[in-house]
Design an enzyme around this catalytic site. Structure first.
Site, PDB file in Angstrom:
ATOM      1  N   GLU A 191      -2.409   8.944 -11.098  1.00  0.00           N
ATOM      2  CA  GLU A 191      -2.052   7.715 -11.814  1.00  0.00           C
ATOM      3  C   GLU A 191      -2.119   7.922 -13.327  1.00  0.00           C
ATOM      4  O   GLU A 191      -3.098   8.458 -13.827  1.00  0.00           O
ATOM      5  CB  GLU A 191      -3.053   6.603 -11.421  1.00  0.00           C
ATOM      6  CG  GLU A 191      -3.293   6.514  -9.926  1.00  0.00           C
ATOM      7  CD  GLU A 191      -4.493   5.651  -9.558  1.00  0.00           C
ATOM      8  OE1 GLU A 191      -4.801   4.705 -10.318  1.00  0.00           O
ATOM      9  OE2 GLU A 191      -5.121   5.911  -8.531  1.00  0.00           O
ATOM     10  N   ARG A 250       0.848  -1.200   0.000  1.00  0.00           N
ATOM     11  CA  ARG A 250       0.000   0.000   0.000  1.00  0.00           C
ATOM     12  C   ARG A 250       0.877   1.241   0.000  1.00  0.00           C
ATOM     13  O   ARG A 250       1.490   1.589   1.013  1.00  0.00           O
ATOM     14  CB  ARG A 250      -0.905   0.002   1.232  1.00  0.00           C
ATOM     15  CG  ARG A 250      -1.757   1.241   1.366  1.00  0.00           C
ATOM     16  CD  ARG A 250      -2.858   1.344   0.344  1.00  0.00           C
ATOM     17  NE  ARG A 250      -3.894   0.341   0.578  1.00  0.00           N
ATOM     18  CZ  ARG A 250      -4.873   0.086  -0.302  1.00  0.00           C
ATOM     19  NH1 ARG A 250      -4.940   0.732  -1.454  1.00  0.00           N
ATOM     20  NH2 ARG A 250      -5.770  -0.846  -0.032  1.00  0.00           N
ATOM     21  N   HIS A 290      -0.104   3.418 -10.534  1.00  0.00           N
ATOM     22  CA  HIS A 290      -1.049   3.910  -9.506  1.00  0.00           C
ATOM     23  C   HIS A 290      -0.302   4.697  -8.424  1.00  0.00           C
ATOM     24  O   HIS A 290      -0.316   4.337  -7.235  1.00  0.00           O
ATOM     25  CB  HIS A 290      -1.717   2.660  -8.911  1.00  0.00           C
ATOM     26  CG  HIS A 290      -2.920   2.880  -8.067  1.00  0.00           C
ATOM     27  ND1 HIS A 290      -2.938   3.712  -6.974  1.00  0.00           N
ATOM     28  CD2 HIS A 290      -4.162   2.339  -8.132  1.00  0.00           C
ATOM     29  CE1 HIS A 290      -4.142   3.670  -6.398  1.00  0.00           C
ATOM     30  NE2 HIS A 290      -4.897   2.837  -7.093  1.00  0.00           N
ATOM     31  N   ARG A 309       0.581  -6.732  -9.469  1.00  0.00           N
ATOM     32  CA  ARG A 309       1.094  -6.184  -8.199  1.00  0.00           C
ATOM     33  C   ARG A 309       1.186  -7.249  -7.106  1.00  0.00           C
ATOM     34  O   ARG A 309       1.635  -6.965  -6.006  1.00  0.00           O
ATOM     35  CB  ARG A 309       0.258  -4.979  -7.738  1.00  0.00           C
ATOM     36  CG  ARG A 309      -1.181  -5.288  -7.408  1.00  0.00           C
ATOM     37  CD  ARG A 309      -1.940  -4.042  -6.945  1.00  0.00           C
ATOM     38  NE  ARG A 309      -3.297  -4.379  -6.546  1.00  0.00           N
ATOM     39  CZ  ARG A 309      -4.072  -3.628  -5.787  1.00  0.00           C
ATOM     40  NH1 ARG A 309      -3.625  -2.483  -5.319  1.00  0.00           N
ATOM     41  NH2 ARG A 309      -5.293  -4.001  -5.477  1.00  0.00           N
ATOM     42  N   ASP A 354     -12.398  10.048  -6.362  1.00  0.00           N
ATOM     43  CA  ASP A 354     -12.010   8.876  -7.150  1.00  0.00           C
ATOM     44  C   ASP A 354     -12.482   9.127  -8.579  1.00  0.00           C
ATOM     45  O   ASP A 354     -13.657   8.935  -8.895  1.00  0.00           O
ATOM     46  CB  ASP A 354     -12.647   7.616  -6.555  1.00  0.00           C
ATOM     47  CG  ASP A 354     -12.041   6.329  -7.118  1.00  0.00           C
ATOM     48  OD1 ASP A 354     -11.228   6.425  -8.057  1.00  0.00           O
ATOM     49  OD2 ASP A 354     -12.397   5.241  -6.617  1.00  0.00           O
TER      50      ASP A 354
HETATM   51  O1  TA6 Z   1      -7.247   4.186  -8.486  1.00  0.00           O
HETATM   52  C1  TA6 Z   1      -8.296   4.416  -7.632  1.00  0.00           C
HETATM   53  C2  TA6 Z   1      -8.812   3.101  -7.126  1.00  0.00           C
HETATM   54  O2  TA6 Z   1      -9.197   2.285  -8.186  1.00  0.00           O
HETATM   55  C3  TA6 Z   1      -9.952   3.379  -6.141  1.00  0.00           C
HETATM   56  O3  TA6 Z   1     -11.205   3.051  -6.650  1.00  0.00           O
HETATM   57  C4  TA6 Z   1      -9.524   2.699  -4.876  1.00  0.00           C
HETATM   58  O4  TA6 Z   1     -10.254   1.606  -4.526  1.00  0.00           O
HETATM   59  C5  TA6 Z   1      -8.048   2.509  -5.076  1.00  0.00           C
HETATM   60  O5  TA6 Z   1      -7.794   2.393  -6.426  1.00  0.00           O
HETATM   61  C6  TA6 Z   1      -7.318   1.462  -4.275  1.00  0.00           C
HETATM   62  O6  TA6 Z   1      -7.584   0.182  -4.670  1.00  0.00           O
HETATM   63  P1  TA6 Z   1      -6.981  -1.035  -3.870  1.00  0.00           P
HETATM   64  O7  TA6 Z   1      -7.407  -2.267  -4.601  1.00  0.00           O
HETATM   65  O8  TA6 Z   1      -5.486  -0.861  -3.859  1.00  0.00           O
HETATM   66  O9  TA6 Z   1      -7.552  -0.944  -2.471  1.00  0.00           O
END
Ligand code: TA6
Length: 279
Positions: free
Chosen positions: A250, A53, A148, A79, A192
């Site tokens: 991103e 994360r 991301h 990932r 988002d």
């Molecule tokens: O890029 C934004 C996103 O797709 C959000 O919708 C949010 O859920 C985030 O990524 C994180 O996703 P993750 O699967 O890493 O919890």
């Protein structure tokens, strides 16, 4: 599931960086004379079964749950997979780590195509990241991808993101409705959004007293995410107050901007960060 080893730590006169083989995941970039540019969650897990994360997760070969909202794992398997470190090369004051990922029987279950993905991360005065994907099979396929990036900011409520004025976006916190950005983007609630542009943005950060310039190549979309209070608390690996010190910017190719590759074709998307004075 096993605990990840330490990342590869890289250092030159122009700065330092760190990257894991797991996900080919960049977790740090600190240009000389600056504080850390990437945000990392203090509660991130570092094991082979989950995504790190923070830093720069690579979303591939789909984004979120994919174009038909049915796919798992979220953001694809790249990932969650250990990539192969191909080489580490120091040149012109910067150091570049290259990783590759080939399809396997396991990836073929979820994504029945033969491919080679190559990820390069060049740590120097700038951070330059490229993700290329080659179709090694004998029929066309398409994929989504995103770099991301979690940027560390002084206070997400005080930043402004410049460069999106007039751009259409899909607002994922408002039923995926289509809207148009007016002026600079500021963060004042869960955010988002998928902006339909890859022309780059500047993140103006008055608290850290700097501007982070984000530049992209061959990305049709720019995703901006801040989970705000409730979502951050709901995510086990996200610091409860972490939303205050991050924003994701991103570079992406998603939904109808997914990339189609004929046999033998390669697509490469690039993402660059640099740090400048407060604009
Ligand atoms: O890029 C934004 C996103 O797709 C959000 O919708 C949010 O859920 C985030 O990524 C994180 O996703 P993750 O699967 O890493 O919890």
């Amino acid at each position: 599931m096993s605990v990840l080893r330490e990342p590869l730590r890289l250092s030159t006169a122009s700065g330092t960086g760190a990257i894991f083989d797991h996900g080919s995941h960049v977790v740090s970039w600190r240009p000389a004379g600056q504080s850390e540019v990437l945000w990392m969650s203090g509660t991130s897990t570092f094991d082979s079964g989950t995504a790190i994360r923070g830093g720069i997760p690579i979303c591939f070969p789909w984004f979120g749950s994919g174009r038909d909202s049915t796919l798992i794992p979220a953001h694809g398997f790249a990932r969650l997979t250990s990539w192969t470190l191909v080489d580490v090369v120091e040149r012109d004051g910067a150091v570049t780590a290259t990783h590759s990922l080939l399809d396997t029987r396991l990836t073929q279950n979820a994504f029945p195509h033969r491919f080679m993905a190559v990820h390069t991360a060049r740590f120097g005065e700038h951070l330059d990241v490229h993700l290329s994907v080659e179709n090694l099979g004998d029929s066309e396929f398409s994929y989504e991808a995103a770099l991301h990036t979690y940027l560390r900011v002084g206070d997400s409520r005080q930043i402004s993101v410049h460069g999106l004025d007039g751009v259409d976006y899909i607002d994922k916190v408002d039923g995926a409705s289509l809207k148009t950005q007016e002026g600079d983007l500021t963060v004042a609630a869960e955010t988002d959004r998928i902006y339909r542009t890859g022309s780059g943005v500047d993140v103006i950060d008055p608290v850290l007293g700097r501007t982070v310039h984000v530049r992209m190549s061959h990305s049709a979309d720019t995703v901006v995410w801040n989970p705000w209070i409730t979502r951050a608390t709901a995510l086990a690996d996200f610091d409860d107050d972490g939303w205050q010190s991050m924003v994701c910017i991103e570079g992406a190719n998603v939904l109808e901007n997914a990339i189609s590759l004929a046999p033998g074709e390669i697509h490469s998307m690039g993402y660059q960060l640099s740090v400048g004075a407060l604009a």
